[in-house]
Design a protein around this motif. Sequence first.
Motif, PDB file in Angstrom:
ATOM      1  N   PRO A  21      65.682  36.434  47.361  1.00 50.21           N
ATOM      2  CA  PRO A  21      65.703  37.888  47.083  1.00 50.21           C
ATOM      3  C   PRO A  21      64.603  38.647  47.829  1.00 50.21           C
ATOM      4  O   PRO A  21      63.753  39.303  47.221  1.00 50.21           O
ATOM      5  CB  PRO A  21      65.515  37.950  45.577  1.00 50.21           C
ATOM      6  CG  PRO A  21      64.713  36.737  45.268  1.00 50.21           C
ATOM      7  CD  PRO A  21      65.178  35.676  46.228  1.00 50.21           C
TER       8      PRO A  21
ATOM      9  N   SER B 273      64.963  42.485  47.449  1.00 52.04           N
ATOM     10  CA  SER B 273      64.586  42.887  46.087  1.00 52.04           C
ATOM     11  C   SER B 273      63.069  43.013  45.974  1.00 52.04           C
ATOM     12  O   SER B 273      62.553  43.983  45.399  1.00 52.04           O
ATOM     13  CB  SER B 273      65.076  41.871  45.061  1.00 52.04           C
ATOM     14  OG  SER B 273      66.454  41.822  45.035  1.00 52.04           O
TER      15      SER B 273
ATOM     16  N   ALA C 163      68.109  44.558  45.430  1.00 49.42           N
ATOM     17  CA  ALA C 163      68.977  43.510  44.884  1.00 49.42           C
ATOM     18  C   ALA C 163      70.414  43.705  45.355  1.00 49.42           C
ATOM     19  O   ALA C 163      71.114  42.730  45.661  1.00 49.42           O
ATOM     20  CB  ALA C 163      68.904  43.512  43.363  1.00 49.42           C
TER      21      ALA C 163
END
Length: 111
Positions: free
Chosen positions: A45, A48, A34
């Motif tokens: 993302p 992430s 992140a």
Amino acid sequence: MPRTARGAAPVWIRLAGAGLELAFITIVFGAIGAAIDRQMQAARPVCSAIGGLLGFTFGMIRFIRLATSVSNLQRQIEASEPAGRSPAGAQGWSPDDDDGAVDSGAADETP
């Protein structure tokens, strides 16, 4: 309470700790991903997700190795115990008993 080795923590505590470690590793790797996404100002993302998956994979590998070693250690401990001695057998109770009472070894004598 079964123990893995003399003076070691009970098995369930070791495995519970390993489960928490699995969650922690997953969260840390996801947070690193992140942070990379934030730094790159990514619209999706991706880092992430990749970080979370990598963390979960590494944590799961560690968890499986620990669980396997605990299982092998338990087998060694059980194999080293004298034959015919089990926690249930040591108390005179066997799973075949209907009432769960402790057998005295003497037959019931009725006049």
